[in-house]
Scaffold this motif. Sequence first.
Motif, short mmCIF file in Angstrom:
data_model
loop_
_atom_site.label_atom_id
_atom_site.label_comp_id
_atom_site.label_asym_id
_atom_site.label_seq_id
_atom_site.Cartn_x
_atom_site.Cartn_y
_atom_site.Cartn_z
N ARG A 53 13.70 12.33 -7.09
CA ARG A 53 13.81 13.50 -6.22
C ARG A 53 13.77 13.16 -4.67
O ARG A 53 14.33 13.63 -4.02
CB ARG A 53 12.18 14.16 -6.66
N GLY A 54 12.80 12.20 -4.39
CA GLY A 54 12.95 11.53 -3.04
C GLY A 54 14.30 11.09 -2.56
O GLY A 54 14.75 11.45 -1.52
N ALA A 55 15.06 10.27 -3.42
CA ALA A 55 16.26 9.98 -3.00
C ALA A 55 17.41 11.12 -2.90
O ALA A 55 18.06 10.96 -1.90
CB ALA A 55 16.78 9.12 -4.25
N GLU A 56 17.31 12.00 -3.58
CA GLU A 56 18.18 13.35 -3.46
C GLU A 56 17.82 13.80 -2.20
O GLU A 56 18.71 14.23 -1.30
CB GLU A 56 17.81 14.28 -4.46
N ARG A 57 16.59 14.16 -1.62
CA ARG A 57 16.30 14.84 -0.58
C ARG A 57 16.79 14.03 0.48
O ARG A 57 17.43 14.55 1.51
CB ARG A 57 14.60 14.89 -0.31
N TYR B 229 0.87 -1.07 -0.15
CA TYR B 229 -0.02 -0.03 0.23
C TYR B 229 0.89 1.18 0.00
O TYR B 229 0.99 2.18 1.00
CB TYR B 229 -0.78 -0.12 1.28
N ALA B 230 1.54 1.38 -1.01
CA ALA B 230 2.52 2.51 -1.31
C ALA B 230 1.51 4.09 -1.17
O ALA B 230 2.16 4.80 -0.43
CB ALA B 230 3.30 2.64 -2.54
N PHE B 231 0.54 3.99 -1.63
CA PHE B 231 -0.10 5.30 -1.57
C PHE B 231 -0.50 5.48 -0.03
O PHE B 231 -0.29 6.71 0.45
CB PHE B 231 -1.45 5.43 -2.27
N HIS B 232 -0.80 4.66 0.69
CA HIS B 232 -1.25 4.92 1.91
C HIS B 232 -0.12 5.23 2.73
O HIS B 232 0.00 5.99 3.88
CB HIS B 232 -2.23 3.81 2.42
N ALA B 233 1.05 4.54 2.68
CA ALA B 233 2.48 5.14 3.23
C ALA B 233 2.62 6.20 2.92
O ALA B 233 3.20 6.88 3.90
CB ALA B 233 3.40 3.75 2.89
N HIS B 234 2.42 6.72 1.84
CA HIS B 234 2.65 8.22 1.39
C HIS B 234 2.01 9.13 2.23
O HIS B 234 2.36 10.10 2.73
CB HIS B 234 2.42 8.42 -0.13
N GLU B 235 0.70 8.82 2.47
CA GLU B 235 -0.30 9.66 3.27
C GLU B 235 0.12 9.77 4.77
O GLU B 235 0.18 10.76 5.24
CB GLU B 235 -1.84 9.12 3.19
N VAL B 236 0.92 8.65 5.16
CA VAL B 236 1.21 8.63 6.47
C VAL B 236 2.44 9.53 6.67
O VAL B 236 2.57 10.37 7.59
CB VAL B 236 1.60 7.07 7.07
N LEU B 237 3.46 9.27 5.85
CA LEU B 237 4.66 10.17 5.52
C LEU B 237 4.24 11.71 5.51
O LEU B 237 5.19 12.30 6.06
CB LEU B 237 5.63 9.56 4.74
N GLU B 238 3.54 11.72 4.61
CA GLU B 238 3.05 13.15 4.34
C GLU B 238 2.52 13.79 5.62
O GLU B 238 2.79 15.08 5.99
CB GLU B 238 2.08 13.23 3.27
N TRP C 243 11.31 14.26 5.79
CA TRP C 243 9.99 13.60 5.63
C TRP C 243 9.35 13.56 4.20
O TRP C 243 8.63 12.87 3.83
CB TRP C 243 9.14 13.86 6.59
N ARG C 244 9.68 14.88 3.58
CA ARG C 244 9.16 15.21 2.43
C ARG C 244 9.68 14.44 1.34
O ARG C 244 9.11 13.71 0.35
CB ARG C 244 9.73 16.67 2.06
N GLY C 245 11.02 14.10 1.48
CA GLY C 245 11.68 12.94 0.58
C GLY C 245 11.23 11.61 0.72
O GLY C 245 11.09 10.98 -0.17
N LEU C 246 11.10 11.43 1.93
CA LEU C 246 10.25 9.85 2.09
C LEU C 246 8.83 9.81 1.53
O LEU C 246 8.57 8.83 1.10
CB LEU C 246 10.26 9.57 3.70
N ALA C 247 8.43 10.92 1.68
CA ALA C 247 6.68 10.82 1.08
C ALA C 247 7.13 11.02 -0.48
O ALA C 247 6.28 9.88 -1.04
CB ALA C 247 5.99 11.97 1.48
N GLN C 248 7.82 11.49 -1.01
CA GLN C 248 8.12 11.57 -2.58
C GLN C 248 8.57 10.03 -2.97
O GLN C 248 8.10 9.62 -4.00
CB GLN C 248 9.29 12.49 -2.62
N VAL C 249 9.23 9.42 -2.21
CA VAL C 249 9.70 7.97 -2.43
C VAL C 249 8.42 7.23 -2.32
O VAL C 249 7.99 6.30 -3.45
CB VAL C 249 10.73 7.50 -1.54
N ALA C 250 7.83 7.15 -1.32
CA ALA C 250 6.50 6.33 -1.47
C ALA C 250 5.49 6.69 -2.59
O ALA C 250 4.55 5.84 -2.78
CB ALA C 250 5.83 6.65 0.10
N VAL C 251 5.48 8.28 -3.05
CA VAL C 251 4.45 8.27 -3.96
C VAL C 251 4.90 7.92 -5.35
O VAL C 251 4.29 7.66 -6.25
CB VAL C 251 3.97 9.82 -4.03
#
Length: 165
Positions: free
Chosen positions: A112-116, A62-71, A85-93
């Motif tokens: 983008r997430g990896a760089e952050r 559930y990557a989308f839902h993981a993204h929502e948690v990280l966001e 946290w922004r980078g982690l959310a970007q990786v999940a999305v």
Amino acid sequence: MTDQTRDRDRGADGRAQNQRPRDRYGRPLPYGTPGVPRIPDDAVFAPAEGLAEAQRLLEQGYAFHAHEVLEAVWKAAEGPERELWRGLAQVAVGLTHVQRGNALGAARLLRRGAERVSEYGAAAPHGVDAPGVAAYARAAADRVEAGEADRVDPAGLRLVRDPGV
């Protein structure tokens, strides 16, 4: 108020809020259709709680839902850790885009997430495995760009360092 804004879902505070059910990849479903339980828009997670919940969701695909948690953690974070946290959310999305078949968006967000995240290095707070997350995201982006998106598994992403390391 236009018809378009009047028809939008709104929270108790009047802010726009999409209440449509969603599938496991976060795509909206028609009203009345059973969907996957959503992370509430007003959810608040402490960093450790958010990492544990996001990891659980990733392991279940559930990557989308993981993204929502990280966001949610990102939005509540302050100071320099906010970009982690922004980078982690970007990786999940980015993983969400892989699951939805959007290769271009997936590769861009994963990179983008990896760089952050990589900027935090091994000293990332809350036990986040920033080097590992960045390496995973870059490898996933490479696979997507090589036409091997089917080899990208969200369950393979580990957000936190192994405590024995």
